[in-house]
Design an enzyme around this catalytic site. Structure first.
Site, PDB file in Angstrom:
ATOM      1  N   GLN A   7     -11.098  -2.166   1.437  1.00  0.00           N
ATOM      2  CA  GLN A   7     -12.290  -1.551   2.021  1.00  0.00           C
ATOM      3  C   GLN A   7     -12.330  -0.064   1.730  1.00  0.00           C
ATOM      4  OE1 GLN A   7     -11.475  -3.025   5.928  1.00  0.00           O
ATOM      5  NE2 GLN A   7     -13.402  -4.161   5.883  1.00  0.00           N
TER       6      GLN A   7
ATOM      7  N   SER B 114      -2.538  10.391 -10.464  1.00  0.00           N
ATOM      8  CA  SER B 114      -2.810   9.043  -9.942  1.00  0.00           C
ATOM      9  C   SER B 114      -3.278   8.187 -11.116  1.00  0.00           C
ATOM     10  CB  SER B 114      -3.813   9.085  -8.808  1.00  0.00           C
ATOM     11  OG  SER B 114      -5.026   9.586  -9.280  1.00  0.00           O
ATOM     12  N   LEU B 115      -3.759   7.006 -10.836  1.00  0.00           N
ATOM     13  CA  LEU B 115      -4.095   6.084 -11.927  1.00  0.00           C
ATOM     14  C   LEU B 115      -5.511   5.561 -11.793  1.00  0.00           C
ATOM     15  CD1 LEU B 115      -0.858   3.912 -11.875  1.00  0.00           C
ATOM     16  CD2 LEU B 115      -1.558   5.386 -13.749  1.00  0.00           C
TER      17      LEU B 115
ATOM     18  N   GLU C 275       4.573  -2.665 -15.739  1.00  0.00           N
ATOM     19  CA  GLU C 275       5.497  -2.527 -14.605  1.00  0.00           C
ATOM     20  C   GLU C 275       4.817  -2.971 -13.323  1.00  0.00           C
ATOM     21  OE1 GLU C 275       6.540   1.593 -14.350  1.00  0.00           O
ATOM     22  OE2 GLU C 275       7.086   1.696 -16.466  1.00  0.00           O
TER      23      GLU C 275
ATOM     24  N   LYS D  86       3.389  -2.634  -9.838  1.00  0.00           N
ATOM     25  CA  LYS D  86       2.966  -1.444  -9.106  1.00  0.00           C
ATOM     26  C   LYS D  86       3.446  -1.600  -7.675  1.00  0.00           C
ATOM     27  CE  LYS D  86      -1.024   1.557  -8.430  1.00  0.00           C
ATOM     28  NZ  LYS D  86      -0.950   1.743  -6.984  1.00  0.00           N
TER      29      LYS D  86
ATOM     30  N   ASP E 160       4.127  -1.173  -3.913  1.00  0.00           N
ATOM     31  CA  ASP E 160       3.297  -0.645  -2.832  1.00  0.00           C
ATOM     32  C   ASP E 160       4.169   0.095  -1.822  1.00  0.00           C
ATOM     33  OD1 ASP E 160       1.005  -0.093  -1.523  1.00  0.00           O
ATOM     34  OD2 ASP E 160       0.732  -2.086  -0.657  1.00  0.00           O
TER      35      ASP E 160
ATOM     36  N   ARG F   8       4.574  12.755  -2.758  1.00  0.00           N
ATOM     37  CA  ARG F   8       3.525  13.174  -3.673  1.00  0.00           C
ATOM     38  C   ARG F   8       2.584  14.185  -3.018  1.00  0.00           C
ATOM     39  NH1 ARG F   8      -1.177   9.625  -6.552  1.00  0.00           N
ATOM     40  NH2 ARG F   8      -1.722   9.080  -4.430  1.00  0.00           N
TER      41      ARG F   8
ATOM     42  N   TYR G  74      10.669   5.196 -12.152  1.00  0.00           N
ATOM     43  CA  TYR G  74       9.924   4.759 -13.328  1.00  0.00           C
ATOM     44  C   TYR G  74       9.415   5.852 -14.239  1.00  0.00           C
ATOM     45  CZ  TYR G  74       6.279   5.461  -9.781  1.00  0.00           C
ATOM     46  OH  TYR G  74       5.502   5.953  -8.772  1.00  0.00           O
TER      47      TYR G  74
ATOM     48  N   LYS H  24      -5.330  -3.940 -10.645  1.00  0.00           N
ATOM     49  CA  LYS H  24      -5.206  -4.213  -9.203  1.00  0.00           C
ATOM     50  C   LYS H  24      -5.435  -5.696  -8.927  1.00  0.00           C
ATOM     51  CE  LYS H  24      -4.651  -0.610  -6.546  1.00  0.00           C
ATOM     52  NZ  LYS H  24      -5.677  -0.013  -5.892  1.00  0.00           N
TER      53      LYS H  24
ATOM     54  N   CYS I  66      -0.762 -25.598  30.895  1.00  0.00           N
ATOM     55  CA  CYS I  66      -0.744 -26.064  29.511  1.00  0.00           C
ATOM     56  C   CYS I  66      -2.120 -26.633  29.127  1.00  0.00           C
ATOM     57  CB  CYS I  66       0.328 -27.145  29.363  1.00  0.00           C
ATOM     58  SG  CYS I  66       0.232 -28.005  27.776  1.00  0.00           S
TER      59      CYS I  66
ATOM     60  N   CYS J  43      -1.557 -30.697  28.789  1.00  0.00           N
ATOM     61  CA  CYS J  43      -1.179 -31.612  29.871  1.00  0.00           C
ATOM     62  C   CYS J  43      -1.347 -31.001  31.257  1.00  0.00           C
ATOM     63  CB  CYS J  43       0.256 -32.098  29.674  1.00  0.00           C
ATOM     64  SG  CYS J  43       1.477 -30.797  29.932  1.00  0.00           S
TER      65      CYS J  43
ATOM     66  N   CYS K 281       5.272 -24.723  27.893  1.00  0.00           N
ATOM     67  CA  CYS K 281       4.915 -25.846  28.734  1.00  0.00           C
ATOM     68  C   CYS K 281       6.237 -26.579  28.976  1.00  0.00           C
ATOM     69  CB  CYS K 281       3.934 -26.761  27.999  1.00  0.00           C
ATOM     70  SG  CYS K 281       3.832 -28.393  28.728  1.00  0.00           S
TER      71      CYS K 281
ATOM     72  N   CYS L  15       4.910 -33.795  27.340  1.00  0.00           N
ATOM     73  CA  CYS L  15       3.577 -33.272  26.990  1.00  0.00           C
ATOM     74  C   CYS L  15       3.138 -33.849  25.641  1.00  0.00           C
ATOM     75  CB  CYS L  15       3.624 -31.753  26.932  1.00  0.00           C
ATOM     76  SG  CYS L  15       2.150 -31.006  26.207  1.00  0.00           S
TER      77      CYS L  15
HETATM   78  S1  IVH Z   1       3.096   5.684 -12.772  1.00  0.00           S
HETATM   79  C1  IVH Z   1       0.550   8.755 -14.293  1.00  0.00           C
HETATM   80  N1  IVH Z   1       4.335   3.461 -12.212  1.00  0.00           N
HETATM   81  O1  IVH Z   1       0.942   4.145  -7.913  1.00  0.00           O
HETATM   82  C2  IVH Z   1       1.574   7.903 -13.741  1.00  0.00           C
HETATM   83  N2  IVH Z   1       3.070   4.506 -10.495  1.00  0.00           N
HETATM   84  O2  IVH Z   1      -1.925   5.072  -8.254  1.00  0.00           O
HETATM   85  C3  IVH Z   1       1.400   7.669 -12.295  1.00  0.00           C
HETATM   86  N3  IVH Z   1       3.144   3.372  -8.361  1.00  0.00           N
HETATM   87  O3  IVH Z   1       1.281   7.561  -7.186  1.00  0.00           O
HETATM   88  C4  IVH Z   1       2.467   6.920 -11.705  1.00  0.00           C
HETATM   89  N4  IVH Z   1       4.467   1.728  -8.986  1.00  0.00           N
HETATM   90  O4  IVH Z   1       2.898   5.938  -6.093  1.00  0.00           O
HETATM   91  C5  IVH Z   1       3.541   4.432 -11.744  1.00  0.00           C
HETATM   92  N5  IVH Z   1       5.511   1.503 -11.816  1.00  0.00           N
HETATM   93  C6  IVH Z   1       4.720   2.476 -11.380  1.00  0.00           C
HETATM   94  C7  IVH Z   1       4.260   2.514 -10.042  1.00  0.00           C
HETATM   95  C8  IVH Z   1       3.432   3.557  -9.649  1.00  0.00           C
HETATM   96  C9  IVH Z   1       3.790   2.263  -7.972  1.00  0.00           C
HETATM   97  C10 IVH Z   1       2.270   4.175  -7.483  1.00  0.00           C
HETATM   98  C11 IVH Z   1       2.662   5.634  -7.444  1.00  0.00           C
HETATM   99  C12 IVH Z   1       1.462   6.377  -7.903  1.00  0.00           C
HETATM  100  C13 IVH Z   1       0.358   5.394  -7.677  1.00  0.00           C
HETATM  101  C14 IVH Z   1      -0.741   5.658  -8.658  1.00  0.00           C
END
Ligand code: IVH
Length: 703
Positions: A43, A90-91, A121, A123, A125, A144, A233, A322, A416, A419, A434, A439
């Site tokens: 969301q 970020s990505l 790789e 991702k 969480d 971060r 990573y 995602k 309950c 019963c 219960c 029962c």
């Molecule tokens: S690479 C430019 N590799 O995802 C490279 N990020 O949305 C940026 N994350 O802030 C990070 N697993 O907290 C990378 N294997 C992975 C990851 C990873 C989790 C998280 C990380 C980053 C966020 C980016």
């Protein structure tokens, strides 16, 4: 006229953008600072996407402080601020295979080449962390934050055992920064929340929130007590020393230095393989003991990465695929209560049906009354519902901002619902029971459990047949099933049961007599005894009689069995009616001994295994039980008698011992291969098994 309409649309977009920005700021604060999100990630993403769309249509509406213009997260001053030398990016997101292919085409165009290697790789969480090493020592660990400045969490990160505090290697760069993700395992999270629940403390919403809350503790001792872990990573920056030319080699280098690198990482040459990998993990992510919300795809060659650069805060050389969300919000229509197999009253949510990850959800568990109160869930609330794999959907919590004041709080019924016997609450437990063992609801649930998966596994007895059998008085408990063949005529009177289906039913009942002892023990429905616990008990006692005769002290002396479980087993067998059930099973010829159960018994005989470290596919207990079931021996320390040392991730000192004795060392894939060679079925592996036992254990804990 047109201009007026356009103008009105523009004004509406402008207002909506402002509204979205303030909503996003509110939810970011709840997520990043308070660790108490009110809405699901999906969301939140939807709000961001809506804002991005408006800004794309009217670029003049973009404000410098718009959340689309920065990496989210506000560092909290209390910890001290760390300025990142190189910002943490970020990505960009991809939500489909097509999105990935479009990214590949763009990248291909920019690099002016059709082929380039990519690394995929999981991702993780969790929360991003940047670790600085100077002279081989960990000197700074930072969150971060907003990408430019993070919080100093060095003291807390030093308590995470898998993060090396000192590196011992030749030719290390004088100073360098490694980046990765701190997370909490799912099993660790469940255990932590269970303990918090028992202690009356508020529960964490997810492993991610729990990890974030844990590294932000002012007292590192608290952090140390939390089951945190980290995968690394990326190399942020470095001074001195030489580093590899590709990302894949960087990962190998990090791993050689002693950093924990995710074992699922793969390199591919084509986008087809990348898409297949991403889609493959979509259905399999539940098999991991940590949460992942997607797959990160990175261009492998570091020279290409430099060439591609970044746009704003998003590198062009990487993208995040995602997974479809496993959470959604819907209306909680009312809270009903059903009766479990041990008499527990289990409240559950009746929901306005909602689609989550491909399935329609209209019922979800609510655990117990305390949990409902702690999370403040009320009938009429808009709630966040979560669905993961084959686990029963859960209500995560209410969306407080959607409250109208008309919601009704929940109260446990005094009698309950099946019963009408007055219910009782066991002191120190969250559940109501219960107390009437006759029962009908309890008996029905017990029967359902008895025939179910992982128990006696009897095909063809669904909910409706179980009801009919009980109503017709043909069956009162599971053991009565084994006398059904004496009642063919009555069976044929039942609805939808013809000659053929009666034959099939009787045949599958007959076949179930050969189930291994562990399944029979599980089928009994003893409170607190889930699948894995039943295996442990069956293995130790080797026969039902020995288990029935054991004292609580003897039972609790088994590693991994606590006093609560031991008492519960004892209490179960102290009841005459339960002992009678065992007698009926015995008389019917149901297997009650360990040996005759194992399908390929003895295939590991003569071999002694010692397991060290963490295995991905199955828990250590399950692996040991499997070894014993198949005639092998499972030892706890390496001696000259040890045939194989099986090493998972983070092996302990046993590895050195094995090298000393010259013991053969197997990694997990080699171990699995050996089992398969010997015809030992792994079952559905840790994942399915864990999901099932976790669900069963959760139920057991409640019951
Ligand atoms: S690479 C430019 N590799 O995802 C490279 N990020 O949305 C940026 N994350 O802030 C990070 N697993 O907290 C990378 N294997 C992975 C990851 C990873 C989790 C998280 C990380 C980053 C966020 C980016």
């Amino acid at each position: 006229m047109t201009t007026q309409t356009e103008n009105r649309a523009y004004q509406r977009d402008k207002l909506r953008a402002e509204e979205l920005r303030s909503q996003i700021a509110y939810h970011e604060h709840r997520y990043f600072v308070l660790d108490q999100p009110e809405i699901s990630d999906a969301q939140f993403d939807a709000l961001m996407q809506e804002l991005r769309a408006i800004e794309a249509a009217h670029p003049e509406l973009i404000t410098p402080d718009s959340p689309t213009q920065r990496v989210s997260g506000t560092p909290v001053e209390t910890f001290g601020i760390v300025e990142h030398r190189v910002p943490l990016l970020s990505l960009a997101n991809a939500f489909s295979g097509d999105d990935l292919r479009a990214w590949h085409r763009r990248t291909s165009g920019l690099l002016e080449r059709e082929q380039f290697s990519m690394v995929c790789e999981p991702k993780i969480d969790g929360l991003a962390v940047a670790l600085v090493y100077e002279g081989g020592k960990l000197t700074t660990a930072a969150t971060r934050g907003d990408g430019m400045r993070g919080e100093n969490i060095t003291r807390n990160v030093r308590t995470i055992r898998s993060v090396p505090r000192a590196l011992d290697a030749a030719r290390l760069p004088a100073r360098f920064e490694v980046r990765g993700e701190i997370y909490m395992t799912k099993s660790g999270f469940e255990k932590l929340n269970f303990e918090r629940g028992e202690a009356g403390l508020p529960l964490f919403a997810s492993p991610r929130n729990s990890a974030a809350g844990s590294v932000r503790q002012l007292d590192p001792k608290v952090t140390a007590s939390r089951p945190l872990d980290a995968f690394l990573y990326q190399l942020g920056w470095q001074e001195g020393g030489t580093t590899p030319a590709t990302h894949h080699e960087v990962l190998g280098w990090l791993s050689a230095l002693g950093f924990r690198v995710n074992p699922q990482i793969r390199r591919f040459e084509s986008i087809d393989e990348v898409v297949a990998f991403c889609e493959g993990w979509t259905g399999r992510r539940e098999t991991l003991d940590y949460e992942i919300d997607g797959i990160v795809i990175k261009v492998d060659a570091l020279a290409y990465q430099r060439q591609l650069g970044a746009v704003g805060r998003e590198p062009r050389w990487a993208i995040a695929y995602k997974f479809p969300p496993t959470q959604a919000t819907t209306k909680l229509l009312r809270i009903d209560v059903n009766v479990g197999r041990t008499g527990s009253l289990n409240p559950f949510a009746v929901l306005e049906p909602v689609k989550i990850a491909g399935a329609t959800v209209s019922l979800a568990t609510l655990h117990n009354e305390d949990d409902i109160r702690r999370k403040d869930i009320r009938a009429g609330d808009t709630v966040i519902v979560q669905r993961a794999g084959d686990v029963i959907p859960q209500v995560v919590g209410p969306v407080l901002s959607k409250r109208t004041g008309k919601e009704r709080t929940f109260r446990m019924p005094k009698t309950c619902p099946a019963c009408k016997t007055p219910v009782a609450r066991v002191e120190g437990e969250a559940m109501y029971y219960c107390p009437n063992r006759q029962c009908p609801a309890q008996r029905f649930r017990l029967l359902e459990h008895f025939v179910g998966r992982g128990a006696m596994d009897i095909d063809g007895i669904g909910e409706s047949l179980a009801h009919q059998l009980m109503r017709a008085g043909l069956v009162r408990d599971g053991a009565d099933l084994y006398r059904l063949h004496e009642h063919r005529d009555e069976l044929l009177q039942l609805e939808r049961l013809a000659q053929k289906s009666v034959d099939r039913l009787l045949a599958s009942i007959e076949a179930s007599k050969q189930r291994p002892l562990a399944q029979v023990v599980f089928a009994l429905g003893i409170r607190h005894v889930g699948g894995e616990m039943a295996s442990l008990l069956a293995n130790h006692f080797g026969g039902m009689q020995a288990l029935m005769d054991a004292s609580a002290a003897e039972i609790s002396a088994i590693g991994g069995v606590g006093m609560t479980i031991a008492e519960s087993v004892r209490a179960f067998f102290s009841l005459d009616e339960n002992r009678r059930i065992i007698e009926k099973l015995r008389a019917a010829g149901v297997n009650l001994r360990e040996e005759s159960g194992g399908a390929r018994e003895g295939s590991l005989s003569g071999m002694t295994f010692v397991i060290t470290g963490h295995l991905e596919r199955l828990s250590r207990d399950a692996a040991e039980a499997l070894i014993k079931r198949n005639g092998g021996t499972a030892g706890s320390s390496v001696t000259k008698k040890t045939t194989y040392l099986v090493v998972g991730s983070e092996p302990g000192s046993k590895l050195a011992k094995a090298q000393q004795w010259g013991t053969e060392v197997l990694d997990e894939p080699a171990f699995v291969a050996l089992l398969e060679d010997r015809g030992v079925a792994l079952g559905q592996g840790r994942d399915a098994e864990d999901a099932r036992t976790r669900a069963a254990d959760r139920r057991d804990r409640r019951e």
